[in-house]
Design a protein around this motif. Structure first.
Motif, PDB file in Angstrom:
ATOM      1  N   ASP A 197      -7.118  11.636  -6.792  1.00  0.00           N
ATOM      2  CA  ASP A 197      -8.293  10.852  -6.408  1.00  0.00           C
ATOM      3  C   ASP A 197      -8.607   9.801  -7.468  1.00  0.00           C
ATOM      4  OD1 ASP A 197      -8.892  11.960  -3.933  1.00  0.00           O
ATOM      5  OD2 ASP A 197     -10.113  13.572  -4.781  1.00  0.00           O
ATOM      6  N   LEU A 198      -8.497  10.197  -8.733  1.00  0.00           N
ATOM      7  CA  LEU A 198      -8.767   9.268  -9.829  1.00  0.00           C
ATOM      8  C   LEU A 198      -7.781   8.100  -9.804  1.00  0.00           C
ATOM      9  CD1 LEU A 198     -10.509   8.786 -12.367  1.00  0.00           C
ATOM     10  CD2 LEU A 198      -8.766  10.030 -13.675  1.00  0.00           C
ATOM     11  N   MET A 199      -6.510   8.407  -9.596  1.00  0.00           N
ATOM     12  CA  MET A 199      -5.503   7.350  -9.541  1.00  0.00           C
ATOM     13  C   MET A 199      -5.720   6.444  -8.332  1.00  0.00           C
ATOM     14  SD  MET A 199      -2.852   5.909 -10.926  1.00  0.00           S
ATOM     15  CE  MET A 199      -1.849   6.983 -11.986  1.00  0.00           C
ATOM     16  N   LEU A 200      -6.035   7.019  -7.190  1.00  0.00           N
ATOM     17  CA  LEU A 200      -6.262   6.220  -5.989  1.00  0.00           C
ATOM     18  C   LEU A 200      -7.408   5.238  -6.183  1.00  0.00           C
ATOM     19  CD1 LEU A 200      -5.768   9.027  -3.326  1.00  0.00           C
ATOM     20  CD2 LEU A 200      -4.445   6.906  -3.435  1.00  0.00           C
ATOM     21  N   LEU A 221      -1.345  10.356   2.549  1.00  0.00           N
ATOM     22  CA  LEU A 221      -1.389   9.957   3.961  1.00  0.00           C
ATOM     23  C   LEU A 221      -2.827   9.809   4.437  1.00  0.00           C
ATOM     24  CD1 LEU A 221       1.470  12.212   5.382  1.00  0.00           C
ATOM     25  CD2 LEU A 221       1.522   9.717   5.163  1.00  0.00           C
ATOM     26  N   GLU A 222      -3.682  10.712   3.998  1.00  0.00           N
ATOM     27  CA  GLU A 222      -5.105  10.629   4.363  1.00  0.00           C
ATOM     28  C   GLU A 222      -5.729   9.326   3.875  1.00  0.00           C
ATOM     29  OE1 GLU A 222      -7.056  14.027   2.764  1.00  0.00           O
ATOM     30  OE2 GLU A 222      -5.913  15.462   3.979  1.00  0.00           O
ATOM     31  N   ASN A 223      -5.169   8.787   2.776  1.00  0.00           N
ATOM     32  CA  ASN A 223      -5.688   7.541   2.202  1.00  0.00           C
ATOM     33  C   ASN A 223      -4.915   6.312   2.679  1.00  0.00           C
ATOM     34  OD1 ASN A 223      -7.850   7.918  -0.213  1.00  0.00           O
ATOM     35  ND2 ASN A 223      -6.594   9.760   0.034  1.00  0.00           N
ATOM     36  N   GLY A 224      -4.136   6.481   3.729  1.00  0.00           N
ATOM     37  CA  GLY A 224      -3.483   5.347   4.351  1.00  0.00           C
ATOM     38  C   GLY A 224      -2.269   4.816   3.619  1.00  0.00           C
ATOM     39  N   ASN A 272       0.828  -1.211   0.000  1.00  0.00           N
ATOM     40  CA  ASN A 272       0.000   0.000   0.000  1.00  0.00           C
ATOM     41  C   ASN A 272       0.867   1.268   0.000  1.00  0.00           C
ATOM     42  OD1 ASN A 272      -2.632   1.070  -0.095  1.00  0.00           O
ATOM     43  ND2 ASN A 272      -2.596   1.515   2.100  1.00  0.00           N
ATOM     44  N   SER A 273       1.927   1.240  -0.837  1.00  0.00           N
ATOM     45  CA  SER A 273       2.891   2.345  -0.861  1.00  0.00           C
ATOM     46  C   SER A 273       2.911   3.062  -2.200  1.00  0.00           C
ATOM     47  CB  SER A 273       4.298   1.825  -0.554  1.00  0.00           C
ATOM     48  OG  SER A 273       4.382   1.346   0.766  1.00  0.00           O
ATOM     49  N   VAL A 274       3.362   4.313  -2.151  1.00  0.00           N
ATOM     50  CA  VAL A 274       3.481   5.167  -3.345  1.00  0.00           C
ATOM     51  C   VAL A 274       4.889   5.770  -3.352  1.00  0.00           C
ATOM     52  CG1 VAL A 274       2.648   7.256  -4.507  1.00  0.00           C
ATOM     53  CG2 VAL A 274       1.019   5.688  -3.413  1.00  0.00           C
ATOM     54  N   GLY A 275       5.493   5.848  -4.529  1.00  0.00           N
ATOM     55  CA  GLY A 275       6.816   6.448  -4.664  1.00  0.00           C
ATOM     56  C   GLY A 275       6.747   7.877  -5.164  1.00  0.00           C
ATOM     57  N   ASP A 282       2.221   0.877  -5.498  1.00  0.00           N
ATOM     58  CA  ASP A 282       0.902   0.897  -6.141  1.00  0.00           C
ATOM     59  C   ASP A 282       0.947   1.799  -7.373  1.00  0.00           C
ATOM     60  OD1 ASP A 282      -0.081  -0.765  -4.205  1.00  0.00           O
ATOM     61  OD2 ASP A 282      -0.991   0.841  -3.014  1.00  0.00           O
ATOM     62  N   PHE A 283       1.600   2.950  -7.229  1.00  0.00           N
ATOM     63  CA  PHE A 283       1.860   3.873  -8.333  1.00  0.00           C
ATOM     64  C   PHE A 283       2.917   4.853  -7.874  1.00  0.00           C
ATOM     65  CE2 PHE A 283      -1.736   5.705  -5.996  1.00  0.00           C
ATOM     66  CZ  PHE A 283      -1.397   7.041  -5.862  1.00  0.00           C
ATOM     67  N   ILE A 284       3.396   5.685  -8.775  1.00  0.00           N
ATOM     68  CA  ILE A 284       4.391   6.682  -8.398  1.00  0.00           C
ATOM     69  C   ILE A 284       3.959   8.064  -8.892  1.00  0.00           C
ATOM     70  CG2 ILE A 284       6.252   4.990  -8.465  1.00  0.00           C
ATOM     71  CD1 ILE A 284       7.277   6.361 -11.037  1.00  0.00           C
TER      72      ILE A 284
END
Length: 317
Positions: free
Chosen positions: A285-288, A174-177, A143-146, A226-228
């Protein structure tokens, strides 16, 4: 006398190397352009040297142009470009814009090609390193993002604005965990990475990887996200190679064409346009919500590219 002899010895050594060289392959990422300062002159000088010693010269897939020089530079650039760009056996250009720019000077030896990283899905490290090498391993939480910045962006936009955007993005993640990893794809971006981390100095969910990594180590890290959010062009290339979606902050046509190639144009931010915070939030938001779906789109497109890949022998013939 000592320095003269040392210079002459070095000159003779270089001449001997060229006299025994059969082929030169230029793998510049992005240097033959008015956007890259005086780099174009060195670029053409390399071709001049190859011609002087009758060495076959190839320009492998890269971004070229634009050539929007001042009058003073045009006086030198255009005659040299017309005289020497016909010499390389092949000039492979990644973007349509690059084709248009280079075809002002030569046509018969120019061809569009995908970035070479996208055309090969496996590496044999024994063909790259002359000794056994142990790649650094990093434990990346799920559940990580670069976050991969680029100093070139900071040269083209107010730094306060771009730092504000990174703070906005990280707070939203961070708000999205999400756990956020900040890393560099080039040595020159380390201070920017540190500055971004300093905004979240006491937040354990925002992590900084300071290590100077080779491309294989960087790829391995990127493949676990998950994405960067990235600005380095080849960080995007290596992400797509592993089917990892990207929100790209770019400044040249190469970013737009790359994301268009993978049906990801919705996720590009061109700093030449006004950057609005609400646009970043909207696309984030769209990417999340859709990054798993975007992975499938990217992977499908990558498989199409791999099916059309050109062998090294065919590139040189």
């Amino acid at each position: 006398v000592f320095y003269y002899k040392k210079f002459r010895n070095l000159e003779n050594l270089i001449k001997n190397i060229f006299m025994n060289t059969e082929i030169i392959i230029d793998i510049s990422g992005y240097s033959f352009s008015s956007q890259m300062g005086q780099g174009w002159l060195t670029y053409i000088l390399d071709i001049i040297i190859a011609k002087r010693y009758s060495i076959s010269y190839y320009i492998f897939p890269q971004s070229i142009g634009p050539f929007e020089f001042s009058l003073k530079h045009r006086i030198f650039f255009y005659p040299l470009a017309k005289a020497y760009l016909k010499y390389p056996k092949k000039i492979f250009v990644r973007e349509n814009d690059g084709l248009r720019y280079i075809r002002q000077f030569t046509k018969f030896n120019v061809k569009k090609s995908y970035d070479i990283v996208l055309q090969h899905n496996k590496y044999d490290l024994n063909h790259i390193f002359n000794r056994k090498i142990n790649l650094k391993e990093f434990k990346i939480q799920s559940n990580s993002v670069g976050i991969i910045p680029n100093r070139r962006v900071f040269e083209r936009i107010d730094s306060v604005k771009i730092y504000e955007i990174y703070r906005l993005i990280i707070n939203k993640l961070l708000e999205n965990g999400k756990t956020i990893y900040i890393l560099r794809h080039s040595f020159e971006d380390l201070n920017i990475c540190k500055n971004i981390k300093n905004f979240f100095i006491n937040n354990k969910w925002v992590k900084l990887i300071e290590d100077d990594l080779n491309v294989f180590e960087i790829e391995n890290i990127i493949s676990k996200f998950d994405f960067i959010v990235a600005s380095r062009y080849h960080s995007i290339i290596h992400s797509y190679r592993y089917g990892i979606p990207v929100i790209a902050i770019g400044w040249a046509a190469k970013y737009n064409e790359l994301l268009e190639l993978f049906d990801q144009s919705i996720y590009i931010f061109d700093i030449k346009n006004q950057l609005e915070n609400y646009d970043f939030i909207k696309k984030l938001d769209l990417m999340l919500s859709n990054y798993n779906h975007e992975k499938n789109i990217i992977t499908t497109k990558l498989n199409e590219i791999l099916a059309k890949k050109v062998s090294l022998n065919n590139m040189l013939n």
